[in-house]
Design a protein around this motif. Structure first.
Motif, short mmCIF file in Angstrom:
data_model
loop_
_atom_site.label_atom_id
_atom_site.label_comp_id
_atom_site.label_asym_id
_atom_site.label_seq_id
_atom_site.Cartn_x
_atom_site.Cartn_y
_atom_site.Cartn_z
N MET A 1 26.12 21.17 -5.21
CA MET A 1 25.65 22.04 -4.13
C MET A 1 24.45 22.81 -4.66
O MET A 1 24.61 23.67 -5.53
CB MET A 1 26.75 23.00 -3.68
CG MET A 1 27.92 22.33 -3.01
SD MET A 1 27.48 21.75 -1.36
CE MET A 1 29.04 21.11 -0.78
N SER A 2 23.24 22.50 -4.17
CA SER A 2 22.03 23.07 -4.77
C SER A 2 21.20 23.86 -3.76
O SER A 2 21.28 23.64 -2.55
CB SER A 2 21.18 21.96 -5.38
OG SER A 2 20.73 21.08 -4.37
N LEU A 3 20.40 24.76 -4.30
CA LEU A 3 19.42 25.54 -3.54
C LEU A 3 18.05 25.27 -4.15
O LEU A 3 17.69 25.88 -5.17
CB LEU A 3 19.75 27.03 -3.62
CG LEU A 3 21.13 27.47 -3.10
CD1 LEU A 3 21.38 28.93 -3.44
CD2 LEU A 3 21.24 27.25 -1.59
N PRO A 4 17.27 24.34 -3.59
CA PRO A 4 15.94 24.05 -4.14
C PRO A 4 14.95 25.16 -3.80
O PRO A 4 14.26 25.11 -2.78
CB PRO A 4 15.58 22.72 -3.47
CG PRO A 4 16.36 22.72 -2.19
CD PRO A 4 17.62 23.49 -2.44
N VAL A 5 14.85 26.15 -4.65
CA VAL A 5 14.04 27.33 -4.35
C VAL A 5 12.54 27.05 -4.47
O VAL A 5 11.72 27.75 -3.87
CB VAL A 5 14.43 28.51 -5.27
CG1 VAL A 5 15.85 28.95 -4.97
CG2 VAL A 5 14.30 28.12 -6.74
N ALA A 6 12.16 26.04 -5.24
CA ALA A 6 10.74 25.69 -5.40
C ALA A 6 10.67 24.28 -5.97
O ALA A 6 11.68 23.69 -6.35
CB ALA A 6 10.04 26.68 -6.32
N ASP A 7 9.46 23.73 -6.01
CA ASP A 7 9.28 22.39 -6.58
C ASP A 7 9.70 22.41 -8.05
O ASP A 7 9.16 23.17 -8.86
CB ASP A 7 7.82 21.96 -6.46
CG ASP A 7 7.43 21.68 -5.02
OD1 ASP A 7 8.35 21.42 -4.21
OD2 ASP A 7 6.22 21.74 -4.71
N GLY A 8 10.69 21.56 -8.38
CA GLY A 8 11.14 21.45 -9.76
C GLY A 8 12.07 22.57 -10.19
O GLY A 8 12.43 22.65 -11.37
N ALA A 9 12.47 23.44 -9.28
CA ALA A 9 13.37 24.55 -9.62
C ALA A 9 14.50 24.60 -8.60
O ALA A 9 14.27 24.49 -7.39
CB ALA A 9 12.62 25.87 -9.65
N TYR A 10 15.73 24.78 -9.09
CA TYR A 10 16.88 24.90 -8.20
C TYR A 10 17.99 25.69 -8.88
O TYR A 10 18.02 25.84 -10.10
CB TYR A 10 17.40 23.52 -7.78
CG TYR A 10 18.04 22.72 -8.89
CD1 TYR A 10 19.40 22.86 -9.19
CD2 TYR A 10 17.30 21.81 -9.63
CE1 TYR A 10 19.99 22.13 -10.21
CE2 TYR A 10 17.87 21.07 -10.66
CZ TYR A 10 19.22 21.23 -10.95
OH TYR A 10 19.80 20.53 -11.96
N TRP A 11 18.88 26.21 -8.06
CA TRP A 11 20.13 26.85 -8.52
C TRP A 11 21.26 26.21 -7.76
O TRP A 11 21.16 25.97 -6.55
CB TRP A 11 20.10 28.35 -8.24
CG TRP A 11 21.25 29.10 -8.86
CD1 TRP A 11 21.28 29.71 -10.08
CD2 TRP A 11 22.55 29.33 -8.28
NE1 TRP A 11 22.50 30.30 -10.30
CE2 TRP A 11 23.30 30.08 -9.20
CE3 TRP A 11 23.14 28.98 -7.06
CZ2 TRP A 11 24.62 30.48 -8.97
CZ3 TRP A 11 24.46 29.37 -6.83
CH2 TRP A 11 25.18 30.12 -7.77
N GLY A 12 22.37 25.90 -8.47
CA GLY A 12 23.45 25.21 -7.77
C GLY A 12 24.80 25.34 -8.44
O GLY A 12 24.94 25.93 -9.52
N ILE A 13 25.81 24.79 -7.76
CA ILE A 13 27.19 24.75 -8.25
C ILE A 13 27.64 23.30 -8.26
O ILE A 13 27.56 22.62 -7.23
CB ILE A 13 28.12 25.58 -7.34
CG1 ILE A 13 27.54 26.97 -7.08
CG2 ILE A 13 29.51 25.69 -7.97
CD1 ILE A 13 28.31 27.75 -6.02
#
Length: 698
Positions: A235-247
Motif C-alpha cells: 500500500m503506497s503513497l507516491p508523493v513524487a517521482d521516484g519517492a513514496y511512503w507505504g506499508i
C-alpha cells in the motif's frame, strides 16, 4: 397663519422635493472591492473571496506541495489536483478550474465573482473548496492529495487465514479464520455456521501517525495497492517521482497465522523536512463475541502486553481499565477466550497507553480495546524504518510456543501466557504433563470425550499409590475409632485436654497409625485438580467438539434453558442446567457418603456441611466447560470404584493383625511424633506455670 404664508410654505416644499428628485445619486468607488474581500460568506445572497494572505498561502502551498509541472518554455510550475479542483500555479499567478455540482467554473471568474457565469451559491462553494484544499496542503504537505480517492479492497489468503486490505487507510479491515466456526449466532434458528471473523466492518482500526510536524494519520489517506506477489501487497503513497511512503503486508503460504508488516519508503528524506522521530501506532478493536457462554467469555478476554525482557501483564477482565506505561513494551495483544490479535514490534515500543472498556449489555461485543504506542528513532533516510509482526489466530499452546521463530523479534515472547493455565505449579503441571499427554492422544484419537476418559484413567493410575496409602490410613483410623472414643469418655473436660491428646498420640504410635497420613496424599493430589480446573476451559482443542449430548465440550452442555434475567441466579448459575455438571454433583454426593462411611466419628453439623459442598460446586461449575464437569464426573466415579475395590482388597482383619504386630515392636519415635510430644510438654509446662501464678495471687 394667513393665506399668503400657507401658499408660500407649500411652494417651498414643492421646490425642495423637486430638487431632491432631479439630483443624481453618488455611489462610493470602494463598494465593489468591499463586496469581494469583506462580506461574510454566511450573509444571504453574498459572494466569497480569498483574502490576500490566503492567496499567498495558496500559491506557496501549490508550489511547495503540488505536483511539479514543467511548461513548454521550461518554466517551473506546480499543479493542485484534488477531486473537483485543478489549479496551476506559475510564479504568483493561479489559473485553472473548480467543479461545483457538476459545473466547471473558471478560477478567474470565481475570483472576480462574475455572477453572470455562476450563481452566488456556486461561487461560495468554489471558494470554500479551494480554501479547504489550501489548508489541507498546509497541514499534510505532499500527502494532501491523498486525502481523496476511491476505496478498493485487496485480499491476502493462505490455508488458515483470509485478510482484506482497504486502500482507504492502507490497513487490514477484515480477518477471517478459515479453520474455525463461530459458536455464537444471534439468530438461534440459523443452522449454517459462519467462520470466525476476528474483526470486520470498522471494528478494527490500525493506523500510523507519520512523524511530520502536523502529525498525519495513515487512516485519513487513500493508498495505491500493488500486488507484489501471491503473498505480498504494498500500500503506497507516491508523493513524487521516484519517492513514496507505504506499508507492506506479507502473509506466507501454508498454515501461517503471522502477517509481516513493514513500513517502506524511498527518497523521502528529500521530500520531508521534519525533526520528529516518533512513529505513533494507534490501534482500536471492538472485541466480537464468538462463544455462546458470554459470562465465561468475558472472564477470559482482556488486553495483554509484555514488557521488553520482562513479564506479561493484562488489564482487568471484569471492568473498564486504563494504564499508561512509560516503559519498553515488546508486544500488545487483544485477547478473546480462544482467539487473539497480537502486535509484535521488531524494536520495542518506547511507551504505550492502554484502555479497555467493558461492555456489559452489548449482545454482539464484549469489550473495546484502545492502544497508542510510540516507536522512537524513526529515520526518513532508511528504506525500512520499522517492522512488525501481527498474529491473528487461535490461542493454541503448541502454536503460540513456536511463534518465536516466525516473528521479527529474537526475544522469548512468552505468548503462551495468553492462555490462562493457572499459577506457578499448576501451570507447570499443565505445560509439562497435561498438554503433552493431551496432544499425544489427540494425534491418533479424534474423539475428545474418549481422550478425556483415557487421560483421567492415566492420572488416576499415577495417583494410585497415594490413593491406596490414604485409604489404608483411613482403615487404621476407622479401627482405632472405638479406642479413641473410649479415651475421650475416660478423660472428659477441658482440664484433661492435654492428657487426652497424650493418650491419643500414644495410641497412634503404638498402632503405627499417623492421622496425617490420610490427608497428605489428598493434599498432593490437589495441584493436579487445580491444574485441570485451569486447563479444560482454556483448551481450544475442545471447542466445537461434541461428545454424547454435549455439542461443545468447551461450553456448558445445557439440557434445560430459560430466558430472562433472574437476579443473582443468572449472574452466578446462568440461565440453564448443565447435564454433566448435574451428574458430577450427584456423583460427588455419593462420594461424600462413601467417604464419610470410611471416616466415622464426625460431628452431625459437619456431615450436613459435607453434603452441602457438592451443591455449592454445582452452582459454581454450571457455567463452566462441559469438558471440565465431565472430567470431574469421571474422576469421582473412578474414585468411588477404587474405594469399593480397596474395601475388598484391604481387609480390616489384616489391618488389625498388622497393627497388633506393630504394637509389639519397640517403637522408635518419628520426627513428627517427637515434635508433637515436645509441643505437648511445652504446653503442659505453660499450664503448670499458669496454675502456679493463679495460686500465688490467691
Amino acid at each position: 397663519m394667513d393665506k399668503n404664508t400657507g401658499i408660500g410654505l407649500l411652494l417651498m416644499a414643492v421646490v425642495f422635493f423637486g430638487f431632491m428628485w432631479l439630483s443624481p445619486r453618488n455611489v462610493p468607488e470602494s463598494e465593489p472591492e468591499e463586496i469581494e474581500s469583506v462580506q461574510s460568506p454566511s450573509s444571504s445572497g453574498s459572494v466569497d473571496a480569498l483574502s490576500s494572505t490566503e492567496r499567498e498561502w495558496l500559491v506557496k502551498n501549490i508550489m511547495e506541495h503540488g505536483e511539479e509541472v514543467v511548461l513548454p518554455d521550461s518554466t517551473h510550475a506546480a499543479r493542485l489536483t484534488d477531486g473537483n479542483i485543478s489549479l496551476l500555479a506559475v510564479g504568483d499567478s493561479i489559473s485553472g478550474t473548480v467543479t461545483v455540482d457538476g459545473k466547471v467554473l473558471d478560477w478567474k471568474d470565481i475570483c472576480n465573482a462574475d455572477l453572470k457565469k455562476m450563481s452566488v451559491m456556486e461561487q461560495r462553494k468554489a471558494v470554500e473548496l479551494v480554501r479547504g484544499a489550501s489548508i489541507s496542503m498546509g497541514r499534510y504537505g505532499k500527502f494532501a492529495r491523498f486525502l481523496a480517492g476511491t476505496d478498493s479492497v485487496v485480499c491476502l489468503e493462505n490455508d488458515v487465514l483470509k485478510l482484506e486490505l482497504s486502500s482507504k487507510s492502507g490497513s487490514i479491515t477484515r480477518a477471517e479464520l478459515k479453520k474455525y466456526d463461530t459458536e455464537y449466532t444471534p439468530d438461534e434458528s440459523q443452522k449454517r455456521k459462519e467462520k470466525v471473523v476476528i474483526f470486520e466492518n470498522g471494528s478494527n482500526t490500525f493506523d500510523f501517525q507519520l512523524p511530520l510536524p502536523q502529525g498525519v494519520s495513515s487512516s485519513e489517506l487513500f493508498f495505491s495497492p500493488s500486488v507484489l506477489n501471491d503473498s505480498t501487497v504494498l500500500m503506497s503513497l507516491p508523493v513524487a517521482d521516484g519517492a513514496y511512503w507505504g506499508i507492506e503486508y506479507t502473509l506466507p503460504k501454508g498454515e501461517n497465522y503471522v502477517v509481516g508488516i513493514r513500513i517502506v519508503q524511498k527518497n523521502m528524506a528529500d521530500i520531508v523536512e521534519s525533526n520528529n522521530r516518533n512513529l505513533i501506532v494507534n490501534w482500536h478493536q471492538d472485541l466480537i463475541r464468538q462463544e455462546k457462554g458470554k459470562m465465561f467469555e468475558e472472564r477470559n478476554s482482556a488486553l495483554y502486553y509484555k514488557f521488553a525482557g520482562g513479564s506479561v501483564e493484562n488489564l482487568s477482565e471484569g471492568k473498564t481499565d486504563h494504564e499508561d506505561r512509560q516503559a519498553k513494551i515488546r508486544w500488545i495483544g487483544f485477547k478473546n477466550q480462544f482467539f487473539s490479535t497480537v502486535l509484535i514490534g521488531e524494536r520495542p515500543f518506547n511507551t504505550a497507553d492502554f484502555q479497555s472498556v467493558f461492555l456489559k449489555n452489548d449482545p454482539y461485543l464484549l469489550k473495546k480495546f484502545d492502544t497508542q504506542a510510540v516507536v522512537n528513532d524513526y529515520d526518513w533516510r532508511t528504506e525500512v524504518p520499522a517492522s512488525f509482526s501481527l498474529f491473528i489466530g487461535p490461542n493454541l499452546y503448541p502454536l503460540l510456543s513456536s511463534l518465536d521463530k516466525k516473528t521479527v523479534s529474537n526475544e522469548d515472547l512468552k505468548l503462551t501466557k495468553l492462555i490462562p493455565l493457572g499459577w506457578s505449579v499448576f501451570r507447570w503441571i499443565n505445560t509439562g504433563i497435561v498438554i503433552p499427554i493431551f496432544n499425544f492422544l489427540g494425534s491418533f484419537i479424534s474423539n475428545y470425550g474418549i481422550i478425556i476418559l483415557i487421560m483421567t484413567i492415566f492420572i488416576k493410575l499415577v495417583l494410585f499409590p497415594l490413593t491406596y496409602k490414604s485409604y489404608k490410613s483411613q482403615a487404621k483410623m476407622r479401627i482405632l475409632a472405638p479406642d479413641i472414643k473410649e479415651i475421650n469418655d475416660k478423660y472428659p473436660g477441658n482440664e484433661n485436654a492435654m492428657l487426652r491428646q497424650q493418650k491419643t498420640m500414644a495410641l497412634y504410635n503404638k498402632a503405627g497409625a499417623n492421622p496425617m497420613s490420610g490427608c497428605l496424599p489428598m493434599l498432593l493430589q490437589m495441584p493436579i485438580l487445580f491444574a485441570m480446573f485451569s486447563f479444560f476451559p482454556s483448551a481450544i482443542e475442545l471447542r466445537g467438539e461434541s461428545f454424547l449430548w454435549a455439542k461443545n465440550l468447551a461450553a456448558p452442555d445445557a439440557i434445560i434453558s430459560w430466558s430472562g434475567n433472574i437476579p443473582l441466579v443468572t449472574e452466578y448459575f446462568g440461565n440453564h442446567i448443565s447435564l454433566f455438571c448435574l451428574l458430577m454433583t450427584v456423583t460427588n454426593i455419593l462420594y461424600t457418603r462413601v467417604n464419610m462411611q470410611n471416616s466415622p466419628g464426625q460431628m452431625p453439623g459437619m456431615k450436613w456441611m459435607m453434603y452441602l459442598m457438592p451443591v455449592f460446586f454445582m452452582v459454581f461449575f454450571n457455567n463452566y466447560a462441559a469438558g471440565l464437569s465431565y472430567y470431574y464426573f469421571l474422576s469421582l466415579l473412578i474414585t468411588i470404584a477404587q474405594t469399593y475395590a480397596f474395601r475388598f482388597i484391604i481387609k480390616e482383619e489384616d489391618v488389625r493383625k498388622t497393627m497388633a504386630e506393630n504394637a509389639k515392636k519397640p517403637k522408635k519415635k518419628s520426627g513428627f511424633m517427637a515434635r508433637i510430644e515436645e509441643m505437648q510438654k511445652q504446653q503442659q509446662a505453660m499450664l503448670r506455670e499458669q496454675q502456679k501464678q493463679r495460686g500465688n495471687r490467691r
